[in-house]
Design a protein around this motif. Structure first.
Motif, PDB file in Angstrom:
ATOM      1  N   LEU A 170     114.592 -44.333  38.282  1.00  0.00           N
ATOM      2  CA  LEU A 170     113.545 -43.598  39.075  1.00  0.00           C
ATOM      3  C   LEU A 170     112.266 -43.343  38.338  1.00  0.00           C
ATOM      4  N   ALA A 173     110.421 -46.525  38.291  1.00  0.00           N
ATOM      5  CA  ALA A 173     109.777 -46.808  39.708  1.00  0.00           C
ATOM      6  C   ALA A 173     108.687 -45.646  40.339  1.00  0.00           C
ATOM      7  N   ALA A 174     108.648 -44.546  39.794  1.00  0.00           N
ATOM      8  CA  ALA A 174     107.801 -43.556  40.111  1.00  0.00           C
ATOM      9  C   ALA A 174     106.534 -44.247  39.253  1.00  0.00           C
ATOM     10  N   GLY A 177     105.204 -47.240  41.360  1.00  0.00           N
ATOM     11  CA  GLY A 177     104.790 -47.068  42.710  1.00  0.00           C
ATOM     12  C   GLY A 177     103.588 -45.951  42.584  1.00  0.00           C
ATOM     13  N   GLY A 178     103.532 -45.153  41.685  1.00  0.00           N
ATOM     14  CA  GLY A 178     102.912 -43.964  41.567  1.00  0.00           C
ATOM     15  C   GLY A 178     101.267 -44.703  40.887  1.00  0.00           C
ATOM     16  N   LEU A 181     100.015 -46.446  44.116  1.00  0.00           N
ATOM     17  CA  LEU A 181      99.333 -45.305  44.985  1.00  0.00           C
ATOM     18  C   LEU A 181      98.051 -44.740  44.666  1.00  0.00           C
ATOM     19  N   ASP A 193     101.873 -36.846  40.641  1.00  0.00           N
ATOM     20  CA  ASP A 193     103.058 -35.977  41.168  1.00  0.00           C
ATOM     21  C   ASP A 193     104.415 -36.773  41.155  1.00  0.00           C
ATOM     22  N   ALA A 194     104.184 -38.220  41.054  1.00  0.00           N
ATOM     23  CA  ALA A 194     105.399 -38.871  40.974  1.00  0.00           C
ATOM     24  C   ALA A 194     106.135 -38.777  39.679  1.00  0.00           C
ATOM     25  N   SER A 197     107.323 -35.066  38.949  1.00  0.00           N
ATOM     26  CA  SER A 197     108.498 -34.701  39.658  1.00  0.00           C
ATOM     27  C   SER A 197     109.670 -35.506  39.282  1.00  0.00           C
TER      28      SER A 197
ATOM     29  N   PHE B 138      98.220 -45.439  53.688  1.00  0.00           N
ATOM     30  CA  PHE B 138      98.972 -44.745  52.749  1.00  0.00           C
ATOM     31  C   PHE B 138      98.955 -43.269  53.062  1.00  0.00           C
ATOM     32  N   ARG B 142     102.293 -41.001  53.727  1.00  0.00           N
ATOM     33  CA  ARG B 142     102.374 -39.685  53.045  1.00  0.00           C
ATOM     34  C   ARG B 142     102.770 -38.423  53.917  1.00  0.00           C
ATOM     35  N   THR B 165     103.835 -32.110  49.320  1.00  0.00           N
ATOM     36  CA  THR B 165     102.667 -33.262  49.060  1.00  0.00           C
ATOM     37  C   THR B 165     103.097 -33.983  47.646  1.00  0.00           C
ATOM     38  N   ARG B 166     103.727 -33.114  46.945  1.00  0.00           N
ATOM     39  CA  ARG B 166     104.051 -33.658  45.402  1.00  0.00           C
ATOM     40  C   ARG B 166     105.278 -34.344  45.724  1.00  0.00           C
ATOM     41  N   LEU B 167     106.163 -33.899  46.625  1.00  0.00           N
ATOM     42  CA  LEU B 167     107.642 -34.471  46.977  1.00  0.00           C
ATOM     43  C   LEU B 167     107.314 -35.741  47.569  1.00  0.00           C
ATOM     44  N   ASN B 169     104.705 -37.846  47.452  1.00  0.00           N
ATOM     45  CA  ASN B 169     104.150 -38.662  46.513  1.00  0.00           C
ATOM     46  C   ASN B 169     105.360 -39.338  45.728  1.00  0.00           C
ATOM     47  N   LEU B 170     106.267 -38.438  45.345  1.00  0.00           N
ATOM     48  CA  LEU B 170     107.344 -39.012  44.610  1.00  0.00           C
ATOM     49  C   LEU B 170     108.239 -39.985  45.600  1.00  0.00           C
ATOM     50  N   LEU B 172     107.529 -41.571  48.082  1.00  0.00           N
ATOM     51  CA  LEU B 172     106.599 -42.728  48.365  1.00  0.00           C
ATOM     52  C   LEU B 172     106.429 -43.786  47.134  1.00  0.00           C
ATOM     53  N   ALA B 173     106.134 -43.152  46.069  1.00  0.00           N
ATOM     54  CA  ALA B 173     106.100 -43.778  44.727  1.00  0.00           C
ATOM     55  C   ALA B 173     107.551 -44.586  44.475  1.00  0.00           C
ATOM     56  N   ALA B 198     115.348 -39.750  44.049  1.00  0.00           N
ATOM     57  CA  ALA B 198     114.064 -38.920  44.412  1.00  0.00           C
ATOM     58  C   ALA B 198     114.677 -37.857  45.441  1.00  0.00           C
TER      59      ALA B 198
END
Lengths: 217, 217
Positions: A170, A173-174, A177-178, A181, A193-194, A197, B138, B142, B165-167, B169-170, B172-173, B198
């Motif tokens: 996780l 990947a965060a 991926g983050g 993005l 955020d990623a 979180s 994107f 999101r 929004t934070r979740l 982003n997690l 999607l990332a 996630a």
């Protein structure tokens, strides 16, 4: 870069040879990053690095050998950074937060992205025989996080119910991926955020430290 | 693809024109995916799609117009899939789990990766003027997740303390990064771990539904 004889081992080179090899590598990494593996050719690399065709062929007799060396070079930078003392082998949530803060606070982060992730997304689409080496680098990166989380469990900092490999995947990947993005959005927020979180999720497994374990340190 | 006159709007084309345009786009997406934006040129695309230079120039007068159309084409596929009824606007944890299961169970997932993420990592390195369009896609993706989580809050399914929004982003990332890691490892495990973790994190905000809210539906 069509012949397939072995490249000379870097540790067998003279100081001058090492410097030339490093210069070629640096320009190759830059060209591959900006133009892609396919579009990077000998001619461009020769001009950028200021070397002759025979020099280039001496250090990197094939495109595979060049790409492998670029992977090794970027892997060295990323893994050494993650293994540095500042992160204390990732044996605490604070270490993970310091790591996230570094990338979130690093102003070039979302302009550059992750050089290794970017290279990986290039290479996985090619038919170059370098997949095992690339996979090995990401395995080593994952193991740094996994071992840190396993150590947190030994220290009683997080619950034995947490799965270190799963959490390491996780976190990695965060990060990857983050970073993508953030680059797309030209804004660090998705990475922030990623990462935060993902670390908050690790924290849901946190325990008050076991006094016995603390004494035993 | 050097002139910069506007491409004809797809909805103004005849059926035959639409088919030709679609054929060019499909081959352009494939070439860009396998060779990269830089290495994809008119000549390869003409041959792959079986069209003349003037036809190509008619539908896509510039490289920008072609890449924009490829982005729009892939965005349409991804966004339509995420907006499909099977995911019920992502208004429950079950919907997110069904989404993760789809990608984890889809055998070509880690061979193909995310076509849009892959295209994005190509494009962010180029100087093509298509960044806003890519960022917009994107953003829309999101927003699908964010609105789903906000709806879960309205329904009392998750705590008002969660930040949608934070979740989003997690999630999607974790998807983009997990897909990259799965491709590198040639193993679906990193994607599975990242997506499920996630979603488990989103679940830490879960509440028993508020009976009042349920009655009001």
């Amino acid at each position: 870069m069509t012949t397939n004889t072995a490249a000379p081992a870097p540790d067998k080179l003279t100081a001058k040879g090492k410097a030339t090899r490093a210069r070629i590598l640096e320009h190759a990494a830059e060209l591959i990053y900006t133009k892609g593996v396919h579009a990077t050719n000998n001619e461009q690399l020769r001009r950028a690095a200021g070397v002759s065709g025979s020099q280039l062929n001496h250090y990197f007799p094939s495109k595979e050998s060049l790409v492998l060396a670029v992977i090794a070079w970027q892997a060295e930078r990323v893994l050494t950074f993650h293994r540095s003392e500042r992160f204390a082998c990732f044996d605490s949530l604070d270490a993970f937060r310091a790591w996230a803060d570094f990338y979130v606070g690093y102003e070039r982060a979302y302009q550059e992205g992750c050089t290794l992730g970017s290279l990986a997304s290039e290479i996985i689409k090619t038919d170059l025989d370098v997949h095992d080496e690339l996979a090995s680098v990401f395995d080593q990166w994952r193991v740094i996080f996994r071992d840190g989380i396993a150590r947190m469990q030994q220290l009683g900092r997080i619950s034995p119910e947490a799965d270190p490999t799963r959490l390491a995947n996780l976190l990695l990947a965060a990060f990857q991926g983050g970073m993508l993005l953030a680059q797309v959005a030209r804004d660090i927020a998705p990475l922030k955020d990623a990462l935060r979180s993902a670390i908050d999720y690790v924290q849901t497994f946190a325990r008050s430290p076991d006094p016995g374990v603390l004494q035993a340190r």
